[in-house]
Design an enzyme around this catalytic site. Structure first.
Site, PDB file in Angstrom:
ATOM      1  N   TYR A  11       0.302 -11.164  15.462  1.00 44.86           N
ATOM      2  CA  TYR A  11      -0.717 -10.791  16.456  1.00 44.86           C
ATOM      3  C   TYR A  11      -1.416 -12.019  17.028  1.00 44.86           C
ATOM      4  CZ  TYR A  11      -5.364  -9.091  17.911  1.00 44.86           C
ATOM      5  OH  TYR A  11      -6.539  -8.853  18.587  1.00 44.86           O
ATOM      6  N   ASP A  31       9.049 -17.611  12.312  1.00 47.09           N
ATOM      7  CA  ASP A  31       8.363 -16.458  11.725  1.00 47.09           C
ATOM      8  C   ASP A  31       9.366 -15.699  10.870  1.00 47.09           C
ATOM      9  OD1 ASP A  31       7.012 -13.796  11.428  1.00 47.09           O
ATOM     10  OD2 ASP A  31       5.602 -14.660  12.869  1.00 47.09           O
ATOM     11  N   GLY A  36       5.089  -9.920  11.478  1.00 43.23           N
ATOM     12  CA  GLY A  36       5.213 -10.149  12.914  1.00 43.23           C
ATOM     13  C   GLY A  36       6.269  -9.258  13.546  1.00 43.23           C
ATOM     14  N   SER A 117      -9.985 -19.844   8.165  1.00 40.55           N
ATOM     15  CA  SER A 117     -10.670 -18.555   8.116  1.00 40.55           C
ATOM     16  C   SER A 117     -12.115 -18.714   7.673  1.00 40.55           C
ATOM     17  CB  SER A 117      -9.958 -17.620   7.131  1.00 40.55           C
ATOM     18  OG  SER A 117     -10.707 -16.447   6.894  1.00 40.55           O
ATOM     19  N   TYR A 141      -7.259 -15.357  -0.970  1.00 39.43           N
ATOM     20  CA  TYR A 141      -7.001 -15.687   0.431  1.00 39.43           C
ATOM     21  C   TYR A 141      -7.955 -16.773   0.916  1.00 39.43           C
ATOM     22  CZ  TYR A 141      -7.131 -15.380   5.505  1.00 39.43           C
ATOM     23  OH  TYR A 141      -7.128 -15.696   6.844  1.00 39.43           O
ATOM     24  N   LYS A 145      -7.070 -20.770   1.966  1.00 41.43           N
ATOM     25  CA  LYS A 145      -7.358 -21.391   3.258  1.00 41.43           C
ATOM     26  C   LYS A 145      -8.155 -22.682   3.079  1.00 41.43           C
ATOM     27  CE  LYS A 145      -5.349 -18.841   6.344  1.00 41.43           C
ATOM     28  NZ  LYS A 145      -4.321 -19.410   7.253  1.00 41.43           N
ATOM     29  N   ILE A 203     -17.562   4.929   8.948  1.00 36.60           N
ATOM     30  CA  ILE A 203     -18.417   3.761   8.773  1.00 36.60           C
ATOM     31  C   ILE A 203     -18.829   3.695   7.310  1.00 36.60           C
ATOM     32  CG2 ILE A 203     -20.678   2.765   9.264  1.00 36.60           C
ATOM     33  CD1 ILE A 203     -20.502   3.769  12.064  1.00 36.60           C
ATOM     34  N   ARG A 279     -19.489  -0.440   0.944  1.00 34.41           N
ATOM     35  CA  ARG A 279     -18.428  -1.036   0.138  1.00 34.41           C
ATOM     36  C   ARG A 279     -19.016  -2.190  -0.663  1.00 34.41           C
ATOM     37  NH1 ARG A 279     -13.684  -2.220   4.405  1.00 34.41           N
ATOM     38  NH2 ARG A 279     -15.390  -3.514   5.208  1.00 34.41           N
ATOM     39  N   GLY A 281     -19.801  -5.587  -2.109  1.00 36.81           N
ATOM     40  CA  GLY A 281     -19.584  -6.941  -1.636  1.00 36.81           C
ATOM     41  C   GLY A 281     -19.725  -7.139  -0.148  1.00 36.81           C
ATOM     42  N   ASP A 282     -20.000  -6.093   0.619  1.00 40.08           N
ATOM     43  CA  ASP A 282     -20.164  -6.228   2.063  1.00 40.08           C
ATOM     44  C   ASP A 282     -21.568  -6.738   2.383  1.00 40.08           C
ATOM     45  OD1 ASP A 282     -17.724  -5.595   3.052  1.00 40.08           O
ATOM     46  OD2 ASP A 282     -18.233  -3.587   3.754  1.00 40.08           O
TER      47      ASP A 282
END
Length: 325
Positions: A11, A31, A36, A117, A141, A145, A203, A279, A281-282
């Site tokens: 994307y 890729d 992808g 990120s 993740y 990064k 939400i 959620r 940890g948000d």
């Protein structure tokens, strides 16, 4: 000379490739198509179906094309899932980046733009994240990064690699109707899939200390993001100095509630989202400053929220033109 875009059929990567094409800059793509889509890359662009872990393939690409540099986008990008697949995440993102850097060094390719990120910050204790905000990643993740940024830094010391890393939060929208976000974890695809299936979007939490009680995040248009990568690549190729990292941020953010309202308005589908619990940890608000990128990379928010929704919706419908009841 050409630029190699790793993950150029994804994307974000495909939008970067289109930006290079539009500018008249030669581009090559590798890729493995794990997430992808082959048809995201136009037939005129040289395409290699393979993994960045395949050093031999990377060296063959460098031998077959006069590479000015690499835009390194390829990687495993699912922060939540990375907690369950840490070894896979490190292999793809850390070992993969080392593989790219090794092939670059062997081929004498000296420029790289790294797709990093905002996950490197974890849950910051500030309302406005800057490049100096302490790094405290909370997932494999995010850790991978940050390690990728360190690899670029250390390779710069070792061999004079010219580099910059671009950190960003939530990328949305579309720059062409044949390029869409197919991630099973991102907000826009989740909401669009629900609407196309006749379900009500959800939400998670409406009791945060924000103006409308929903989480506030940075949402940026993918075409604006792609343009920043292009400018960074051209500046590196010209031998101009760049900061080691840049945040691509809006400076003010958008709430999940505002996004739901915009989606209803733009799509013409009247809905009232379901409300679930928060959620774990948000954080209530994470927004980044883009001042440095504005100074050096011509970074601007050229698209409104409605632009982001309308372009993403058009691309999603083109990809799956199911009729609504």
């Amino acid at each position: 000379m050409a630029w190699l875009v790793t993950g150029g059929a994804g994307y974000i990567g495909s939008h970067i490739v289109r930006a290079f094409e539009t500018s008249g800059t030669d581009v090559v793509v590798i890729d493995d198509l794990s997430s992808g889509h082959r048809d995201f890359v136009t037939p005129d662009v040289p395409f290699y179906d393979g993994s960045i872990l395949d050093g031999g393939l990377l060296r063959r690409i460098a031998a077959e094309h006069d590479l000015a540099g690499v835009v390194h986008v390829a990687g495993y990008k699912y922060a939540g899932v990375s907690v369950k697949r840490p070894l896979h995440t490190y292999e793809q993102n850390v070992t993969g980046t080392a593989s790219v850097l090794s092939a670059m060094a062997d081929a004498g390719v000296g420029n790289i733009v790294f797709s990093s990120s905002a996950a490197v910050y974890g849950t910051p204790d500030t309302d406005l994240v800057t490049e100096q905000t302490p790094k405290s990643p909370e997932s494999p993740y995010g850790e991978s990064k940050l390690i990728g940024e360190w690899l670029l830094r250390d390779q710069s010391v070792a061999v004079g690699l010219a580099h910059t890393s671009l950190r960003y939060f939530n990328v949305v929208g579309s720059g062409a109707e044949d390029l869409y976000d197919s991630s099973p974890h991102n907000l826009f695809p989740l909401v669009f899939d629900a609407l196309l299936d006749g379900r009500t979007p959800r939400i998670n939490g409406t009791d945060y200390p924000t103006p409308d009680g929903t989480c506030v995040r940075d949402y940026i248009h993918v075409s604006d993001l792609a343009d920043a990568h292009l400018v960074a690549a051209h500046r590196l190729e010209a031998g101009e100095a760049l900061e080691p990292v840049y945040n691509l941020g809006s400076g003010d953010g958008v709430s999940v509630g505002q996004i739901m309202t915009a989606i209803a308005r733009v799509t013409g589908i009247d809905f009232e989202p379901e409300v679930g619990p928060r959620r774990a940890g948000d954080p209530a608000r994470i927004v980044a400053s883009g001042e440095l990128a504005t100074r050096d990379l011509d970074w601007r928010m050229r698209h409104t929220l409605d632009d982001m929704v309308a372009s993403a919706w058009a691309a999603r419908q083109a990809a799956d033109p199911r009729e609504r009841e």
